[in-house]
Enzyme design. Structure first.
Site, mmCIF file in Angstrom:
data_model
loop_
_atom_site.group_PDB
_atom_site.id
_atom_site.type_symbol
_atom_site.label_atom_id
_atom_site.label_comp_id
_atom_site.label_asym_id
_atom_site.label_seq_id
_atom_site.Cartn_x
_atom_site.Cartn_y
_atom_site.Cartn_z
ATOM 1 N N HIS A 1 0.831 -1.204 0.000
ATOM 2 C CA HIS A 1 0.000 0.000 0.000
ATOM 3 C C HIS A 1 0.870 1.259 0.000
ATOM 4 O O HIS A 1 2.052 1.225 0.345
ATOM 5 C CB HIS A 1 -0.914 0.003 1.221
ATOM 6 C CG HIS A 1 -0.145 0.015 2.518
ATOM 7 N ND1 HIS A 1 0.419 1.155 3.048
ATOM 8 C CD2 HIS A 1 0.174 -0.992 3.355
ATOM 9 C CE1 HIS A 1 1.044 0.864 4.167
ATOM 10 N NE2 HIS A 1 0.905 -0.441 4.380
ATOM 11 N N GLU B 1 -2.028 -7.160 7.637
ATOM 12 C CA GLU B 1 -0.733 -7.021 8.302
ATOM 13 C C GLU B 1 -0.743 -7.738 9.650
ATOM 14 O O GLU B 1 -1.798 -8.086 10.183
ATOM 15 C CB GLU B 1 -0.401 -5.527 8.472
ATOM 16 C CG GLU B 1 0.951 -5.218 9.113
ATOM 17 C CD GLU B 1 2.150 -5.808 8.395
ATOM 18 O OE1 GLU B 1 2.354 -7.043 8.506
ATOM 19 O OE2 GLU B 1 2.900 -5.053 7.755
#
Length: 197
Positions: A5, A78
């Site tokens: 990202h 994550e």
């Protein structure tokens, strides 16, 4: 293909941003747009993204530039850094020196109330298996985070988990792995940021 990202405030400040659902900065949104422009001609068949906002924003930018299907998979989120979420390495070192040393030495050790890298590897491996089974012979973009991407690369290389500590992965960087029907994997590129120049 693997895409981290774009920039967040926590990445700028070098804070543990695991399950913290933070948005990208304006710079991060521009990085996502740059990645989208680059990937517009990549002939993607599907985009599989982490459910966290920063990854979804990046995936949405790419999806708007191509006709690929967008799927969310919790397996590519994550690491949960537990009590260390939002802190810097120095802050963690100051408050939990013994726990940090143990975590750095052993992937099966988790941060307090968090998730170990061994657990992340199991979760990411299961997500990869789902993607490979669902999209055989197709070009897949996984939009994710540092630890899942490094986990995929470490596994593809047959490297020990400690190899993750020797990799640097920039925000909005692209990496690419080819997976074969016999189970073999080949790393084609790593941490490619040419689209951000």
């Amino acid at each position: 293909m693997l895409l981290r990202h774009g920039q967040t405030l926590m990445s700028v400040e070098k804070r543990y941003a695991g399950i913290s659902d933070v948005p990208m900065t304006d710079v991060g949104l521009r990085q996502a747009d740059a990645a989208a422009k680059r990937l517009a001609s990549a002939e993607l068949d599907v985009i599989v993204a982490s459910p966290l906002l920063r990854a979804r924003q990046t995936a949405d930018a790419v999806a708007s530039s191509c006709v690929a299907e967008l799927v969310i998979d919790e397996g590519f989120r994550e690491t949960d850094f537990g009590a260390w979420e939002g802190l810097t390495f120095a802050e963690v070192r100051d408050r939990w020196p013994a726990e940090l040393d143990a975590w750095l030495a052993d992937p099966s050790v988790a941060p307090p109330s968090g998730e170990s890298f061994s657990a992340v590897q199991s979760r990411v491996s299961a997500a990869l298996a789902r993607a490979l089974a669902a999209y055989p012979l197709r070009r897949v973009l996984v939009v994710s985070h540092v630890t899942p991407i490094k986990t995929l690369i470490t596994t593809a290389l047959g490297a020990p988990p400690a190899a993750m500590y020797r990799m640097h992965l920039d925000v909005a960087a692209l990496s690419e792995i080819d997976y074969y029907a016999d189970g073999a994997a080949v790393l084609r590129s790593f941490n490619d940021t040419a689209h951000l120049a």
